[in-house]
Each structure stands twice: as C-alpha cells, then as structure tokens.
Design a protein around this motif. Structure first.
Motif: not given
Length: 86
Positions: A28-54
């Motif tokens: 459903t569109p709601e499920q897809q929106a939740q999946d997209n939000a999880r993907l964005m959250e995970r990406c932002m955490r990973e990018e933040g970690r990489m920036a902190a590591g750098a």
C-alpha cells in the motif's frame, strides 16, 4: 516421472514468486512511505557515521545536508510529509 518432477518444480517456483517477489510489489502507499522513511533514516545514519569517521581520521569532509544527499542517493523526494519516489 520426469514430467511430474517438472510440474512440481514449476508449481513450487510459482508459489515462491507469488509469496515473495510479487507480494512485495503489492504494498500500500502507506507501507511504501514507511519503507522509504526507514531507508532515509538508515542512509542518514550511515552518512553521518562516515562523516564522523572522516573527521576523526583528520580528513576534510564536506557532509553538507545529509537529508539532500540521501534523497538524491535513493531517488526520493519529500511530498506532504512523506518520502516518495521521484
């Protein structure tokens, strides 16, 4: 006997496809929106970690806006408070 094995294999493959790959597309569109939000959250955490590591390694890092970076990476855009595909 070979015909029966082929028929059983085709039925099993069809069931596997229907229960897995096909059902994933039927979100459903709601499920897809939740999946997209999880993907964005995970990406932002990973990018933040990489920036902190750098930064800890003494490398210059230009993180910029992590949300924009991840939205571009995942081909998503914010509309009505939800992340949707472009």
């Amino acid at each position: 006997m070979i015909k029966l094995a082929i028929i059983v294999a085709l039925v099993a493959a069809g069931y596997w496809y229907y229960s897995g790959a096909w059902q994933a597309r039927m979100q459903t569109p709601e499920q897809q929106a939740q999946d997209n939000a999880r993907l964005m959250e995970r990406c932002m955490r990973e990018e933040g970690r990489m920036a902190a590591g750098a930064g800890l390694a003494g490398m210059a890092s230009e993180t910029g806006d992590l949300q924009t970076l991840c939205a571009d990476k995942l081909a998503l855009q914010m509309r009505d408070g939800q992340w949707i595909p472009r």
